[in-house]
Write a protein that holds these residues in place. Sequence first.
Motif, PDB file in Angstrom:
ATOM      1  N   ILE A  69       0.868  -1.174   0.000  1.00 39.54           N
ATOM      2  CA  ILE A  69       0.000   0.000   0.000  1.00 39.54           C
ATOM      3  C   ILE A  69       0.904   1.222   0.000  1.00 39.54           C
ATOM      4  O   ILE A  69       1.500   1.561   1.026  1.00 39.54           O
ATOM      5  N   GLN A  70       1.038   1.876  -1.139  1.00 33.99           N
ATOM      6  CA  GLN A  70       2.060   2.907  -1.264  1.00 33.99           C
ATOM      7  C   GLN A  70       1.536   4.163  -1.953  1.00 33.99           C
ATOM      8  O   GLN A  70       0.684   4.093  -2.841  1.00 33.99           O
ATOM      9  N   ARG A  71       2.093   5.298  -1.530  1.00 35.40           N
ATOM     10  CA  ARG A  71       1.754   6.559  -2.193  1.00 35.40           C
ATOM     11  C   ARG A  71       2.355   6.609  -3.592  1.00 35.40           C
ATOM     12  O   ARG A  71       1.756   7.144  -4.519  1.00 35.40           O
ATOM     13  N   GLU A  72       3.557   6.062  -3.746  1.00 39.51           N
ATOM     14  CA  GLU A  72       4.222   6.046  -5.044  1.00 39.51           C
ATOM     15  C   GLU A  72       5.075   4.788  -5.127  1.00 39.51           C
ATOM     16  O   GLU A  72       5.880   4.516  -4.224  1.00 39.51           O
ATOM     17  N   PHE A  73       4.905   4.029  -6.187  1.00 40.70           N
ATOM     18  CA  PHE A  73       5.673   2.800  -6.356  1.00 40.70           C
ATOM     19  C   PHE A  73       6.968   3.088  -7.107  1.00 40.70           C
ATOM     20  O   PHE A  73       7.033   4.000  -7.941  1.00 40.70           O
ATOM     21  N   PRO A  74       8.005   2.295  -6.837  1.00 44.47           N
ATOM     22  CA  PRO A  74       9.248   2.431  -7.617  1.00 44.47           C
ATOM     23  C   PRO A  74       9.003   2.141  -9.092  1.00 44.47           C
ATOM     24  O   PRO A  74       8.048   1.459  -9.462  1.00 44.47           O
ATOM     25  N   LYS A  75       9.885   2.644  -9.919  1.00 47.46           N
ATOM     26  CA  LYS A  75       9.802   2.385 -11.351  1.00 47.46           C
ATOM     27  C   LYS A  75      10.431   1.018 -11.655  1.00 47.46           C
ATOM     28  O   LYS A  75      11.121   0.424 -10.846  1.00 47.46           O
ATOM     29  N   ASN A  76      10.172   0.536 -12.860  1.00 52.01           N
ATOM     30  CA  ASN A  76      10.798  -0.686 -13.380  1.00 52.01           C
ATOM     31  C   ASN A  76      10.457  -1.932 -12.573  1.00 52.01           C
ATOM     32  O   ASN A  76      11.268  -2.861 -12.481  1.00 52.01           O
ATOM     33  N   SER A 122      -0.390   2.734 -10.287  1.00 52.56           N
ATOM     34  CA  SER A 122      -0.892   4.063  -9.970  1.00 52.56           C
ATOM     35  C   SER A 122      -0.407   4.490  -8.591  1.00 52.56           C
ATOM     36  O   SER A 122      -0.200   3.663  -7.698  1.00 52.56           O
ATOM     37  N   ASP A 123      -0.225   5.801  -8.423  1.00 51.55           N
ATOM     38  CA  ASP A 123       0.110   6.324  -7.100  1.00 51.55           C
ATOM     39  C   ASP A 123      -1.098   6.190  -6.182  1.00 51.55           C
ATOM     40  O   ASP A 123      -2.250   6.206  -6.624  1.00 51.55           O
ATOM     41  N   GLY A 124      -0.839   6.036  -4.886  1.00 49.82           N
ATOM     42  CA  GLY A 124      -1.922   5.887  -3.925  1.00 49.82           C
ATOM     43  C   GLY A 124      -2.738   4.646  -4.181  1.00 49.82           C
ATOM     44  O   GLY A 124      -3.962   4.696  -4.236  1.00 49.82           O
ATOM     45  N   SER A 125      -2.057   3.510  -4.344  1.00 47.67           N
ATOM     46  CA  SER A 125      -2.772   2.296  -4.703  1.00 47.67           C
ATOM     47  C   SER A 125      -2.199   1.078  -3.988  1.00 47.67           C
ATOM     48  O   SER A 125      -1.229   1.186  -3.225  1.00 47.67           O
ATOM     49  N   ILE A 126      -2.810  -0.074  -4.244  1.00 44.60           N
ATOM     50  CA  ILE A 126      -2.461  -1.319  -3.572  1.00 44.60           C
ATOM     51  C   ILE A 126      -2.108  -2.365  -4.619  1.00 44.60           C
ATOM     52  O   ILE A 126      -2.831  -2.550  -5.602  1.00 44.60           O
ATOM     53  N   SER A 140     -10.112   8.967   1.128  1.00 47.65           N
ATOM     54  CA  SER A 140     -10.719   8.460   2.356  1.00 47.65           C
ATOM     55  C   SER A 140     -10.340   7.004   2.593  1.00 47.65           C
ATOM     56  O   SER A 140     -10.156   6.564   3.738  1.00 47.65           O
ATOM     57  N   GLU A 141     -10.183   6.229   1.505  1.00 52.49           N
ATOM     58  CA  GLU A 141      -9.791   4.831   1.646  1.00 52.49           C
ATOM     59  C   GLU A 141      -8.349   4.710   2.110  1.00 52.49           C
ATOM     60  O   GLU A 141      -8.014   3.846   2.929  1.00 52.49           O
ATOM     61  N   TRP A 142      -7.492   5.576   1.588  1.00 53.93           N
ATOM     62  CA  TRP A 142      -6.106   5.611   2.073  1.00 53.93           C
ATOM     63  C   TRP A 142      -6.088   5.854   3.574  1.00 53.93           C
ATOM     64  O   TRP A 142      -5.391   5.170   4.331  1.00 53.93           O
ATOM     65  N   GLN A 143      -6.868   6.823   4.026  1.00 52.76           N
ATOM     66  CA  GLN A 143      -6.907   7.155   5.450  1.00 52.76           C
ATOM     67  C   GLN A 143      -7.414   5.975   6.272  1.00 52.76           C
ATOM     68  O   GLN A 143      -6.812   5.610   7.297  1.00 52.76           O
ATOM     69  N   HIS A 144      -8.505   5.350   5.852  1.00 50.95           N
ATOM     70  CA  HIS A 144      -9.082   4.244   6.616  1.00 50.95           C
ATOM     71  C   HIS A 144      -8.149   3.038   6.658  1.00 50.95           C
ATOM     72  O   HIS A 144      -7.965   2.409   7.712  1.00 50.95           O
ATOM     73  N   ILE A 145      -7.531   2.718   5.520  1.00 54.00           N
ATOM     74  CA  ILE A 145      -6.669   1.538   5.459  1.00 54.00           C
ATOM     75  C   ILE A 145      -5.394   1.759   6.259  1.00 54.00           C
ATOM     76  O   ILE A 145      -4.941   0.865   6.985  1.00 54.00           O
ATOM     77  N   GLU A 202     -11.931  -6.844   2.479  1.00 52.49           N
ATOM     78  CA  GLU A 202     -13.199  -6.222   2.084  1.00 52.49           C
ATOM     79  C   GLU A 202     -12.957  -4.843   1.469  1.00 52.49           C
ATOM     80  O   GLU A 202     -13.612  -4.465   0.486  1.00 52.49           O
ATOM     81  N   TYR A 203     -12.029  -4.075   2.048  1.00 52.15           N
ATOM     82  CA  TYR A 203     -11.680  -2.788   1.447  1.00 52.15           C
ATOM     83  C   TYR A 203     -11.140  -2.999   0.029  1.00 52.15           C
ATOM     84  O   TYR A 203     -11.546  -2.313  -0.919  1.00 52.15           O
ATOM     85  N   CYS A 204     -10.202  -3.943  -0.108  1.00 48.32           N
ATOM     86  CA  CYS A 204      -9.607  -4.204  -1.419  1.00 48.32           C
ATOM     87  C   CYS A 204     -10.658  -4.673  -2.420  1.00 48.32           C
ATOM     88  O   CYS A 204     -10.651  -4.244  -3.585  1.00 48.32           O
ATOM     89  N   ASN A 205     -11.560  -5.519  -1.973  1.00 42.92           N
ATOM     90  CA  ASN A 205     -12.573  -6.034  -2.880  1.00 42.92           C
ATOM     91  C   ASN A 205     -13.532  -4.934  -3.320  1.00 42.92           C
ATOM     92  O   ASN A 205     -13.989  -4.923  -4.480  1.00 42.92           O
TER      93      ASN A 205
END
Length: 297
Positions: A51-58, A69-73, A133-138, A171-174
Motif C-alpha cells: 500500500i504505497q503513495r508512489e511505487f518504484p519504477k521498473n 498508480s500512485d496511492g494504490s495497492i 478516504s480509503e487511504w486514510q481508513h486503510i 473487504e476494502y480491497c474487494n
Amino acid sequence: MKKILNLDNPNVYARQTGAPELHPLLSLICYDEVSPVHSSLNNYGVYGLFIQREFPKNLSYGTKPVELSDGSILAVAPGQLGGAEDNGEELWLSGWAVLWSPELIHNTDLEARMRDFPFFSYFYTESLRMEPSEWQHITQLLSQMRQELLQNDDSPTLRSVLLGYLRLLMEYCNRIYQRQLSAGHNDDADILKRFHAQLEQYYFEGLQHQLGVPTVAYCASQLAYSPHYFGDLISKATGNTAIRYIHTYVINIGKSLLMQGHNISETAQMLGFEYPHHFTRLFRKITGSTPSEFLTK
C-alpha cells in the motif's frame, strides 16, 4: 541468473527492509519509518499487500513490467514472482506492506475465500486505486494492527484478532476492485477476464496432468462458445489468436517456474507438455529464445 529473494516467510522481507519482526507468521512494515530501502526481486511464498503513495519504477510482476498508480495497492500471492533486482539505488517510500504466511489463514474462512479475490492473480494487471478516504481508513487500520502486534505476544487470541484485520483489509480491497471493474466493464474485458479465469482454474485443478496444455476447444466449451466464435471474440479483444493467447499464458508460467529454480524437464512436466522438447520449441516460438538462453539473460 537473476538475484531472487525467496520470501518463504514474511519476516524475510522485514529483515530485507530493516523493519522489526513482530510476529512469526505476519510482517507489517511502515516504509516511512524504514526508508531508505533497496528493491528486491521476490519469489513469494506468502500473501502480501503493498500500500504505497508512489511505487518504484521498473517493477515486474511475473515476467511482465508493470505500471502502478500512485496511492494504490498491489496484491501478491504464493507462487508469484515480482519486484525489481537491487541495483544499489536507495528508495524513499511512503506507505505500508503487510505480508502473511498461508499458515496463518489455514483452515479458516479467509483461506476459503482467497481465490474469490481476483486482484491476487498474476493476470489482474491493475493496482487497486484508493480514494483519499480509503487511504486514510486503510492506513489507520494498519496502524491499529501494529499496535496489537506491539502490545501482545503471539497467542491463539492474537491470531484471531489478526485474522479479523485481514478480513477487513480484504473487504476494502474487494470494494476497490469491484468499483474499478464496474468502471472499466465492456464486452471485450469481460471475455478476457473469463478466459483468464478459465486458464487459472485449469492449472489450479491440475488438469494439465490429465489433458495436457489447454486447447482453444476446451476453453471455448467451458465458456459455452463454439471454438470458431470464441476464437473470433478473442481475436477482436486482443488482436491475436486464442491459441497464441493460451501459449503466451503457459510460457509466462514457465518463465516463472524456471526463475524459481525448476529445470526445463520439470517445468515442461508441470505445464502439461508430453516431452521437454515440445516446451522448448513453443518457448522459442513465443519468446524468440530457448529456455536456457532465457535463464542466462
